[in-house]
Design a protein around this motif. Structure first.
Motif, PDB file in Angstrom:
ATOM      1  N   GLU A 135       7.695  -6.409   2.482  1.00 46.70           N
ATOM      2  CA  GLU A 135       8.242  -6.679   3.633  1.00 46.70           C
ATOM      3  C   GLU A 135       9.967  -6.884   3.385  1.00 46.70           C
ATOM      4  O   GLU A 135      10.344  -7.824   3.128  1.00 46.70           O
ATOM      5  CB  GLU A 135       7.719  -8.127   3.979  1.00 46.70           C
ATOM      6  CG  GLU A 135       6.233  -8.044   4.455  1.00 46.70           C
ATOM      7  CD  GLU A 135       5.545  -9.342   4.712  1.00 46.70           C
ATOM      8  OE1 GLU A 135       4.588  -9.449   5.292  1.00 46.70           O
ATOM      9  OE2 GLU A 135       6.377 -10.616   4.175  1.00 46.70           O
ATOM     10  N   GLU A 157       1.593  -6.104   1.512  1.00 46.77           N
ATOM     11  CA  GLU A 157       2.763  -5.405   2.222  1.00 46.77           C
ATOM     12  C   GLU A 157       3.954  -5.964   1.471  1.00 46.77           C
ATOM     13  O   GLU A 157       4.322  -6.883   0.952  1.00 46.77           O
ATOM     14  CB  GLU A 157       2.716  -5.760   3.645  1.00 46.77           C
ATOM     15  CG  GLU A 157       3.715  -5.128   4.503  1.00 46.77           C
ATOM     16  CD  GLU A 157       3.559  -5.053   6.154  1.00 46.77           C
ATOM     17  OE1 GLU A 157       4.495  -4.454   6.960  1.00 46.77           O
ATOM     18  OE2 GLU A 157       2.885  -6.049   6.398  1.00 46.77           O
ATOM     19  N   THR A 204      -7.164  -3.595  10.809  1.00 43.15           N
ATOM     20  CA  THR A 204      -6.952  -2.428  10.427  1.00 43.15           C
ATOM     21  C   THR A 204      -6.291  -1.424  11.424  1.00 43.15           C
ATOM     22  O   THR A 204      -7.067  -1.153  12.510  1.00 43.15           O
ATOM     23  CB  THR A 204      -8.084  -1.491   9.644  1.00 43.15           C
ATOM     24  OG1 THR A 204      -8.494  -2.536   8.492  1.00 43.15           O
ATOM     25  CG2 THR A 204      -7.405  -0.109   9.155  1.00 43.15           C
ATOM     26  N   ARG A 223      -4.452   2.348  11.809  1.00 45.92           N
ATOM     27  CA  ARG A 223      -4.170   3.666  11.391  1.00 45.92           C
ATOM     28  C   ARG A 223      -4.062   3.619   9.927  1.00 45.92           C
ATOM     29  O   ARG A 223      -3.334   3.850   9.214  1.00 45.92           O
ATOM     30  CB  ARG A 223      -2.767   4.156  11.740  1.00 45.92           C
ATOM     31  CG  ARG A 223      -2.687   4.806  13.409  1.00 45.92           C
ATOM     32  CD  ARG A 223      -1.251   5.049  13.875  1.00 45.92           C
ATOM     33  NE  ARG A 223      -1.425   5.699  15.098  1.00 45.92           N
ATOM     34  CZ  ARG A 223      -0.103   6.227  16.075  1.00 45.92           C
ATOM     35  NH1 ARG A 223       0.944   6.468  15.081  1.00 45.92           N
ATOM     36  NH2 ARG A 223      -0.256   6.650  16.852  1.00 45.92           N
ATOM     37  N   ARG A 224      -5.333   3.080   9.262  1.00 43.16           N
ATOM     38  CA  ARG A 224      -5.454   2.957   7.747  1.00 43.16           C
ATOM     39  C   ARG A 224      -4.646   1.817   7.137  1.00 43.16           C
ATOM     40  O   ARG A 224      -4.949   1.734   6.092  1.00 43.16           O
ATOM     41  CB  ARG A 224      -5.548   4.457   7.222  1.00 43.16           C
ATOM     42  CG  ARG A 224      -6.511   5.641   7.812  1.00 43.16           C
ATOM     43  CD  ARG A 224      -6.311   6.654   7.003  1.00 43.16           C
ATOM     44  NE  ARG A 224      -7.287   7.704   7.711  1.00 43.16           N
ATOM     45  CZ  ARG A 224      -7.430   9.113   7.226  1.00 43.16           C
ATOM     46  NH1 ARG A 224      -6.552   9.350   6.237  1.00 43.16           N
ATOM     47  NH2 ARG A 224      -8.139   9.760   7.892  1.00 43.16           N
ATOM     48  N   ARG A 225      -3.721   1.306   8.027  1.00 45.14           N
ATOM     49  CA  ARG A 225      -3.227   0.214   7.420  1.00 45.14           C
ATOM     50  C   ARG A 225      -3.815  -1.059   7.609  1.00 45.14           C
ATOM     51  O   ARG A 225      -3.923  -1.582   8.662  1.00 45.14           O
ATOM     52  CB  ARG A 225      -1.696   0.237   7.827  1.00 45.14           C
ATOM     53  CG  ARG A 225      -0.909   1.298   7.359  1.00 45.14           C
ATOM     54  CD  ARG A 225       0.637   1.379   7.867  1.00 45.14           C
ATOM     55  NE  ARG A 225       1.176   0.126   7.019  1.00 45.14           N
ATOM     56  CZ  ARG A 225       2.473  -0.167   7.306  1.00 45.14           C
ATOM     57  NH1 ARG A 225       3.311   0.426   8.231  1.00 45.14           N
ATOM     58  NH2 ARG A 225       2.939  -1.187   6.692  1.00 45.14           N
ATOM     59  N   ARG A 226      -4.114  -1.683   6.348  1.00 42.32           N
ATOM     60  CA  ARG A 226      -4.771  -3.028   6.422  1.00 42.32           C
ATOM     61  C   ARG A 226      -3.730  -4.298   6.530  1.00 42.32           C
ATOM     62  O   ARG A 226      -3.079  -4.350   5.455  1.00 42.32           O
ATOM     63  CB  ARG A 226      -5.710  -3.327   5.324  1.00 42.32           C
ATOM     64  CG  ARG A 226      -6.814  -4.321   5.389  1.00 42.32           C
ATOM     65  CD  ARG A 226      -7.850  -4.299   4.328  1.00 42.32           C
ATOM     66  NE  ARG A 226      -7.267  -4.597   3.070  1.00 42.32           N
ATOM     67  CZ  ARG A 226      -7.175  -5.846   2.876  1.00 42.32           C
ATOM     68  NH1 ARG A 226      -7.635  -6.813   3.470  1.00 42.32           N
ATOM     69  NH2 ARG A 226      -6.528  -6.100   1.456  1.00 42.32           N
ATOM     70  N   LYS A 227      -3.998  -5.180   7.480  1.00 43.43           N
ATOM     71  CA  LYS A 227      -2.831  -6.248   7.589  1.00 43.43           C
ATOM     72  C   LYS A 227      -3.838  -7.485   7.835  1.00 43.43           C
ATOM     73  O   LYS A 227      -5.079  -7.530   8.063  1.00 43.43           O
ATOM     74  CB  LYS A 227      -2.099  -6.150   8.656  1.00 43.43           C
ATOM     75  CG  LYS A 227      -1.231  -5.142   8.917  1.00 43.43           C
ATOM     76  CD  LYS A 227      -0.143  -4.992  10.083  1.00 43.43           C
ATOM     77  CE  LYS A 227       0.932  -6.015   9.618  1.00 43.43           C
ATOM     78  NZ  LYS A 227       2.009  -6.185  10.658  1.00 43.43           N
ATOM     79  N   THR A 273      -8.813  -9.591   8.879  1.00 43.98           N
ATOM     80  CA  THR A 273      -8.058  -8.304   8.426  1.00 43.98           C
ATOM     81  C   THR A 273      -8.068  -7.507   9.611  1.00 43.98           C
ATOM     82  O   THR A 273      -9.211  -7.461  10.366  1.00 43.98           O
ATOM     83  CB  THR A 273      -9.187  -7.577   7.472  1.00 43.98           C
ATOM     84  OG1 THR A 273      -9.222  -8.510   6.137  1.00 43.98           O
ATOM     85  CG2 THR A 273      -8.629  -6.445   6.871  1.00 43.98           C
TER      86      THR A 273
END
Length: 235
Positions: free
Chosen positions: A54, A52, A125, A127-131, A123
Motif C-alpha cells: 500500500e 497488499e 476476491t 479479478r483474482r486479487r484477494r483482499k 476474504t
C-alpha cells in the motif's frame, strides 16, 4: 463470505513522503530504494502472508484461530524485530552503493513502524486479487494515524494487547488514547522497537561486490524514468 480470526500487521515506512518529495528529480532511484526496502521487510515476516503493498506500507496477515493470546503477541513482536533488522540492513546497502545521487546516499531518515491488531476478517476476491475486508481491517489501518511520539515503534490494539497478557517488564509499554475516524475513541499500546530488539548498532560494511551489484540494480531501475522526464522537459 466466511469470517475467520486473523492477526493483522502493517509495516509502514516513516519519512517516505518527505523522501519522495525531496528526491523527485531522481524518482527512479527513490522508487527503487523503497521497493528494495519493502521487499526485504516482507521477506523477513516469517509466518505472515502479504496481502497488499500500500504505497509505503506492507499489509500482512496470519491465521490466528489456532493461536492463544501469548502466541499472537509473540508472533507480532518476533516479526517486527526481524522486519526492522532487515529494513535497516538493506537501507545501509542502498546508502553504500556507488551511485552518488541523494536518493541513494540519504536514506538514513527512513524509519520503520508497525501497527498490529487481532480480529475477524473475511476474504473478497475481485479479478483474482484477494483482499481482506471487515471492521477490524479498517481499524488496523486507522491506527496508522496516531499520536505516538517516537519514530520506530510497534503499536498494539487494545484487543491484541489485552489478549496477549502483559509484555515483560524490561519492555516498557506506553498507553495512548485517541479517536479513530468512523470508529471513535480507542486505547492502544506501543513499545519502541529499540526496547524490543536493542539498539541497532553499527551495520556491517557491504563488500565491494555488494556495492557494485547494488549500484547496477539502482541504475537499471532508474532507466525507465528517463524517457518520461525528457518528454516532460520537451514540453
Amino acid at each position: 463470505m466466511e469470517n475467520r480470526r486473523a492477526l493483522l500487521l502493517i509495516a509502514d515506512i516513516g519519512g517516505y513522503t518527505e523522501y519522495m518529495q525531496y528526491h523527485r528529480s531522481m524518482l527512479g532511484h527513490a522508487e527503487a530504494a523503497t521497493t528494495r526496502l519493502l521487499k526485504k521487510v516482507v521477506d523477513a515476516a516469517r509466518g505472515f502472508e502479504l496481502i497488499e503493498i500500500e504505497g509505503d506500507a506492507a499489509f500482512l496477515s496470519r491465521e490466528a484461530g489456532g493461536l492463544d493470546g501469548d502466541a499472537t503477541l509473540a508472533a507480532v513482536i518476533d516479526a517486527a524485530v526481524a522486519m526492522h533488522r532487515a529494513f535497516h540492513a538493506e537501507r545501509r546497502l542502498v546508502e553504500r552503493n556507488l551511485c552518488p545521487c541523494e536518493s541513494c546516499t540519504q536514506t538514513a531518515d527512513l524509519k520503520l513502524k508497525f501497527v498490529a491488531h487481532v480480529g475477524e476478517v473475511a476474504t473478497q476476491t475481485i479479478r483474482r486479487r484477494r483482499k481482506l475486508i471487515g471492521m477490524d481491517v479498517i481499524l488496523v489501518h486507522r491506527l496508522l494515524k496516531n499520536p505516538v511520539p517516537v519514530p520506530e515503534y510497534v503499536l498494539l490494539s487494545e484487543d491484541l494487547y489485552r489478549d496477549g497478557a502483559v509484555t515483560p517488564p524490561e519492555r516498557p509499554v506506553h498507553e495512548i488514547a485517541h479517536d479513530l475516524e468512523g470508529i471513535g475513541p480507542v486505547r492502544a499500546y506501543f513499545v519502541e522497537v529499540d526496547d524490543l530488539a536493542g539498539p541497532l548498532g553499527p551495520m556491517p560494511e557491504p563488500s565491494l561486490l555488494e556495492r557494485v551489484g547494488g549500484t547496477l540494480g539502482m541504475v537499471g531501475r532508474g532507466l525507465r524514468y528517463i524517457p518520461r522526464r525528457r518528454g516532460l522537459a520537451a514540453h
